[in-house]
Every structure is written in structure tokens, then in C-alpha cells.
Motif scaffolding. Structure first.
Motif: not given
Length: 62
Positions: A44-62
Motif C-alpha cells: 500500500s505505501r509503495q503504491t501511494m508513493s508511486l501514484i504521488s510520484r507519477l502525479s508530480r511528474d505529470l504536473e511538471r510535464e503540463s
């Protein structure tokens, strides 16, 4: 080397309906495939971390 899912698993998935399996061999293949998916899943913690990281990466790209 990671085990592969049975080839029948991918095209036989139903996301919006029911699938009734009566053949013991097919039931066992689905059971094994589900067990493998659970083994590959992140904690669960690894999943939350992955989703948070991907979300930040997507925000940076837009």
C-alpha cells in the motif's frame, strides 16, 4: 525470471460483467493468475508513493 500470466487470462477478463467458470482446470488457471498478480502488486505505501510520484511528474510535464 518472472512467471508469465496464462495466455488465456488477458483476453478473458470481464470488467463490467460476470464470468461463470465451471471447468476445474480453467478455475485453477484463473486462481493461479490472480495469485501471481497479488504477488507482483506493490504494498500500500509503495503504491501511494508511486501514484504521488507519477502525479508530480505529470504536473511538471503540463
Amino acid at each position: 525470471m518472472a512467471a508469465r500470466l496464462p495466455s488465456l487470462m488477458l483476453p478473458s477478463c470481464y470488467l463490467d460483467g460476470a464470468l461463470c467458470l465451471e471447468d476445474d482446470a480453467r478455475v485453477e488457471r484463473y486462481h493461479q493468475a490472480f495469485d501471481q498478480l497479488r504477488a507482483w502488486a506493490l504494498a500500500s505505501r509503495q503504491t501511494m508513493s508511486l501514484i504521488s510520484r507519477l502525479s508530480r511528474d505529470l504536473e511538471r510535464e503540463s
